[in-house]
Design an enzyme around this catalytic site. Structure first.
Site, PDB file in Angstrom:
ATOM      1  N   HIS A  80       0.867  -1.180   0.000  1.00  0.00           N
ATOM      2  CA  HIS A  80       0.000   0.000   0.000  1.00  0.00           C
ATOM      3  C   HIS A  80       0.908   1.236   0.000  1.00  0.00           C
ATOM      4  O   HIS A  80       2.021   1.192   0.510  1.00  0.00           O
ATOM      5  CB  HIS A  80      -0.845  -0.059   1.278  1.00  0.00           C
ATOM      6  N   ASP A  95       3.288  -4.116   7.752  1.00  0.00           N
ATOM      7  CA  ASP A  95       2.055  -3.352   7.595  1.00  0.00           C
ATOM      8  C   ASP A  95       0.913  -4.291   7.974  1.00  0.00           C
ATOM      9  O   ASP A  95       0.537  -5.172   7.201  1.00  0.00           O
ATOM     10  CB  ASP A  95       1.927  -2.886   6.144  1.00  0.00           C
ATOM     11  N   GLN A 100      -4.212  -4.760   7.103  1.00  0.00           N
ATOM     12  CA  GLN A 100      -5.171  -5.777   6.696  1.00  0.00           C
ATOM     13  C   GLN A 100      -5.112  -7.019   7.580  1.00  0.00           C
ATOM     14  O   GLN A 100      -6.123  -7.665   7.812  1.00  0.00           O
ATOM     15  CB  GLN A 100      -4.927  -6.202   5.243  1.00  0.00           C
ATOM     16  N   LYS A 156      -9.872  -0.464  10.611  1.00  0.00           N
ATOM     17  CA  LYS A 156      -9.879  -1.690   9.808  1.00  0.00           C
ATOM     18  C   LYS A 156     -10.008  -2.921  10.676  1.00  0.00           C
ATOM     19  O   LYS A 156      -9.852  -4.058  10.211  1.00  0.00           O
ATOM     20  CB  LYS A 156      -8.599  -1.777   8.972  1.00  0.00           C
ATOM     21  N   CYS A 170      -4.844   2.340  -3.570  1.00  0.00           N
ATOM     22  CA  CYS A 170      -3.574   2.868  -3.036  1.00  0.00           C
ATOM     23  C   CYS A 170      -2.447   1.850  -3.162  1.00  0.00           C
ATOM     24  O   CYS A 170      -1.623   1.698  -2.255  1.00  0.00           O
ATOM     25  CB  CYS A 170      -3.731   3.294  -1.583  1.00  0.00           C
TER      26      CYS A 170
HETATM   27  C1  LIG Z   1      -2.349  -2.806   3.490  1.00  0.00           C
HETATM   28  C2  LIG Z   1      -2.708  -1.417   3.928  1.00  0.00           C
HETATM   29  N1  LIG Z   1      -1.777  -0.620   4.440  1.00  0.00           N
HETATM   30  C3  LIG Z   1      -2.040   0.629   4.861  1.00  0.00           C
HETATM   31  C4  LIG Z   1      -3.290   1.149   4.753  1.00  0.00           C
HETATM   32  C5  LIG Z   1      -3.505   2.549   5.198  1.00  0.00           C
HETATM   33  O1  LIG Z   1      -4.303   2.618   6.337  1.00  0.00           O
HETATM   34  P1  LIG Z   1      -4.828   4.024   6.817  1.00  0.00           P
HETATM   35  O2  LIG Z   1      -5.546   4.646   5.668  1.00  0.00           O
HETATM   36  O3  LIG Z   1      -5.741   3.705   7.946  1.00  0.00           O
HETATM   37  O4  LIG Z   1      -3.636   4.828   7.228  1.00  0.00           O
HETATM   38  C6  LIG Z   1      -4.310   0.354   4.233  1.00  0.00           C
HETATM   39  C7  LIG Z   1      -5.699   0.850   4.110  1.00  0.00           C
HETATM   40  O5  LIG Z   1      -6.103   1.422   3.155  1.00  0.00           O
HETATM   41  C8  LIG Z   1      -4.008  -0.951   3.799  1.00  0.00           C
HETATM   42  O6  LIG Z   1      -4.954  -1.732   3.263  1.00  0.00           O
END
Ligand SMILES: Cc1ncc(COP(=O)(O)O)c(C=O)c1O
Ligand SMILES: Cc1ncc(COP(=O)(O)O)c(C=O)c1O
Lengths: 411, 157, 411, 157
Positions: C125, C201, C204, C227, C369
């Site tokens: 992401h 990360d 998910q 999430k 993203c």
């Molecule tokens: C794998 C992953 N990393 C990071 C994020 C970013 O999370 P946040 O938007 O809560 O900062 C997301 C969510 O969109 C994600 O799916």
């Protein structure tokens, strides 16, 4: 006409129905954080129960609703502070502190060179001090302090000298320790006359009177939801559009990019550039409800109500204790908000607060994140009582009673 | 929450009003160490004179709330002139006193009686654990002492 | 034994009782944001109605309660991810994205020198990509990408080469586009064997199975409340204690300092150093409730439930549309979570999502993203359906029905 | 929300399935300009050939949703061969169509009939305003065209 009625406001705030130690709560810590009215809590509930979804990238019904809610909050903030360029000048952050870090790391780091001067004041909260020290350490800018006089107001006698070479003047709208309100329009003119931009820490001022960035010539403004009847977890950074457009991104991640490849990225345009990751959506909804609530009360009515409480409290604190309770802050109520920092003879602020707690009175002991100011007045801490729209004279009654107890216990 | 009397026992108020061992000692031979509670601005400075495996003399300055100042004063009275082993043991006992959880106090009444008795006057501070934010105040002088002893040991020839 | 019962979970989530366009909602966008159960919403209500105050600096009753609530949430997070050093390894941020920025700007900027290598993967992401590009631009580090194979899994055939000179390997626990789960324990060993630290990360992965940083050898972990059935406005940054203690502050302001004078400041020790300003207090309470709720369900039971839904959906998506609906991600359900990125023949993801919306089905079109991954597979966007603990086969039924409609409309 | 038929009118589906003016033009003489919707990854590239104050020829490539692609195709059909004044007027009319607020549509039914009639086939896109997130899709080709005309004017000798 405003229909301001503090007893009704009090009824709207669930926490004020609570008892502590068998006493009705006398919440006198609004300068730390305000208590949300039911309308704010319910707006967030409704959001989570009916509309929650991530914003901006969804085409389904609830995602559109969540996006409309989120952007609606941005528009409401713009209206509340009278942002000349509208919602496109309003960035959501997590709190005032992040807003100042954004200002320092984005605008500051890209616009300032070694030797450039940032001027703050001795009455600033650390949120408007530490980021500039960090920028000094990383970019060699110079940080200057406008002194505070013995009358607890800015001492502007050498301000022209201090502003020489300044690129920014950054000042609190209202001191969270002294209650002093600064004349923002006059300071903006001073800054602009010296070729500096003008930033305001609105954390204390936005909830206790009206804010008008267009009228006052404010270039940057920072404030927090939780100090204006709203939720924790959200803050605002306002910047004039022409300034915001020229600012590079701060935090990197999803939502703030136009493109990402394995060899680099292109930032997005507009406010999105400064909102990396999932934003505080429910919190924006709560902030919107808080703004609606404050607008319903009328900012001027709130200010007048708190001024009256302050006038009464100042009189009684002076009259009732033979000078053994000293108020660290202006004694008059002109250009002054409802923050009363107390220095109680022979009783440490921690102990003052502890005894007051037994009376159901909530005050905060400590340096209030304003150590330069504490150093200035040779204090380690004060016990601070502060009013909100829901405060009543009976809160002051409880405060006075508790102070009497503290004085006798430690006599 | 417990009533105020649990916190502000007469001994504590007495030590707050009339702190023992106030003052400074020449450094060297004394070791000087500062403690600091960033949350409330409480400060304590200890002057520790170690001789022949004992904490031969001790003085202190500082400012802060009744709990931090009384705890410092009570500590001084408890450890001055004691062997370093005894000082360490007192430190350990006091730490344990302060980590008795509120819950245990709530259902068990007082903490282990042995502990309290072995603490002497310091037992007056037992009520502090019922006021969690004040534990840091009570601990300030003690953590500063521990740090000072460590530093002094490191400095020793 | 877990008492996991998806129908009961569904009943617990207010938003799932809603209808859209006259249909029951089929929420298939949990990878964007999950829907909070009533227990989470109510925990925050209770907090605002009875306990709200600013944390850490108050001695009065509600301030102590708020502090205990906030620190209790930190302890719960530490337990949930099995942080070996406990709560002192858990920093609250606003979201996963801020957590990665904290990692890059504090640990990265202080520990990495020009030429040092950070290795990520092609399935990351943007939150785990852009901060490293920013660090590349400011500090000259090199960013390398582990490729993704045609089987939608990490291609580790040249990983030793890629890890040469690496100081950090930073990998997603589960791809938010492909659903691929990575073998964190194996990757941690790889990283450590090459002298690199290992960051994950968890955005998910934390909500859809168990997370154990101690077992897997994870040095840094980032994730978001929204999430994992929790609120917006809060994220977590975990770092092993020895690493965290050596990291300089990131954001500057109140709460993160030991002292501030007019000539400089001294940062605080411990997690406080990384929590400048008023933290997301109510959000921490909500996150705590979400963790309690997830623990009640049992992470393994949640994972098994979602695996079953995924297996069924994969089969039907393949079987029902003669290959006109392609799943961009692994076809088996081993090491795979409940994320289904769809490529529908002749129908753009935006249009897929629009038609599905009319069926009450919430899926997200876009690049999610993860543009490097989209570039890798030559896609501009997919329509992504993703499951949560409250998902049921009838959500898949609605999805299949809606896809049929989309295909016929654009035929 | 409005039913899908308001969005996916037959003309739109037709232009999506069979886009007009696909392809490229040699640059120069044509001017090339790219448009991009970062939220959904839609892309459009326009090739604009200006001659004698007219948009003499236009071709396009790109990919995206039915709305962005149909809007591009309909736009091409509407502006190709037109004088620059006519193109500007069409641009302005389309912008206004897309900024009719949902509220106005909701209580006023259709937007001002004059507008719609003057748009010809483009009127098929009127339903898009009922789907706010799709407005960006419909606008993509048009904002790209506006940008291309500005750039071409700046480039002109
Ligand atoms: C794998 C992953 N990393 C990071 C994020 C970013 O999370 P946040 O938007 O809560 O900062 C997301 C969510 O969109 C994600 O799916
Ligand atoms: C004047 C002033 N500025 C800044 C802040 C920091 O606000 P926050 O903690 O919400 O970032 C405060 C609140 O403590 C304040 O009173």
């Amino acid at each position: 006409m405003s229909s301001f009625n503090p007893t009704r406001v009090r009824a709207d705030v669930p926490l004020l129905h609570r008892q502590v130690h068998g006493r009705p709560i006398a919440y006198l810590d609004s300068a730390s954080s305000t208590l949300p009215p039911r309308a704010v809590i319910e707006a967030m509930d409704r959001y989570y129960e009916r509309h929650h979804a991530n914003v901006h990238r969804g085409v389904y019904q609830t995602a559109e609703e969540a996006t409309a809610d989120y952007e609606g909050a941005r528009a409401a903030v713009a209206r509340y502070i009278n942002a000349p360029g509208g919602a496109e000048e309003v960035v959501f952050t997590k709190n005032t502190t992040e807003s100042f870090n954004l200002l320092a790391r984005s605008w500051g780091a890209s616009r300032l060179s070694p030797g450039d001067v940032v001027v703050v004041t001795e009455m600033e909260h650390h949120a408007n001090v530490v980021p500039w020290f960090q920028l000094r350490d990383s970019h060699g800018v110079e940080v200057r302090f406008i002194p505070v006089g013995d009358d607890y107001r800015l001492d502007l006698s050498h301000v022209d000298q201090l502003l020489e070479g300044a690129k920014l003047l950054s000042v609190t709208g209202m001191s969270n320790v002294l209650g002093t309100r600064n004349d923002l329009a006059a300071l903006a003119r001073l800054a602009h006359d010296h070729g500096a931009l003008f930033a305001v820490d609105g954390a204390q001022s936005v909830a206790h009177g009206s804010t008008d960035v267009a009228r006052d010539g404010i270039d940057f403004l920072a404030f927090s939801g939780h100090k204006m009847l709203g939720p924790t977890g959200i803050g605002v950074f306002f910047a004039r559009r022409s300034l915001l457009e020229a600012m590079p991104p701060f935090l990197g991640g999803g939502g703030m990019i136009a493109d990402v490849r394995t060899d680099g990225f292109t930032p997005a345009t507009g406010v999105a550039r400064f909102e990396a990751g999932t934003p505080p959506i429910a919190e924006a909804v709560g902030l919107h409800a808080a703004i609606r609530y404050l607008e319903g009360l009328g900012p001027d009515a709130v200010e007048a109500h708190e001024r009256e409480l302050t006038r009464d409290a100042l009189e009684r604190l002076e009259g009732d204790f033979d000078g053994r309770v000293r108020v660290v802050g202006p004694r008059d109520v002109v250009d002054r908000g409802g923050v009363l920092s107390l220095d109680v003879e022979g009783v440490h602020p921690h102990d003052v607060a502890q005894v007051l707690d037994q009376h159901g009175v909530c005050v905060r002991p400590g340096h209030h994140c304003a150590k330069p100011l504490m150093h200035r007045f040779g204090l380690a801490a004060t016990a601070r009582a502060s009013f909100g729209p829901y405060s009543l004279t009976r809160d002051t009654d409880a405060l006075i009673e508790g102070l009497g107890h503290a004085l006798s216990l430690f006599a | 929450m417990a009533p105020l009397d649990d916190l502000y026992r007469e001994i504590i108020l007495d030590h707050y009003r009339t702190p023992r061992n106030r003052g400074e000692l020449p450094t060297p031979p004394a070791h000087r160490v500062e403690g600091f509670n960033p949350l409330c601005g409480d400060e304590v400075t200890l002057y520790l004179e170690l001789r022949d495996g004992r904490l031969a003399d001790l003085k202190m300055t500082g400012r802060g709330c009744s709990i931090s100042q009384a705890s410092a004063s009570l500590m001084g009275a408890a450890v001055k002139g004691k062997s370093l082993e005894e000082v360490e043991a007192a430190l350990e006992r006091f730490r344990r006193l302060m980590t008795v959880t509120e819950t245990r106090l709530d259902d068990g009444g007082e903490p282990e009686p042995l502990d309290v008795r072995s603490l002497g006057e310091l037992a007056a501070l037992a009520g502090v654990v019922k006021f969690p934010v004040r534990i840091k105040c009570a601990m300030l002088a003690w953590t500063t002492l521990a740090q000072g002893l460590d530093e002094a040991a490191a400095d020793a020839p």
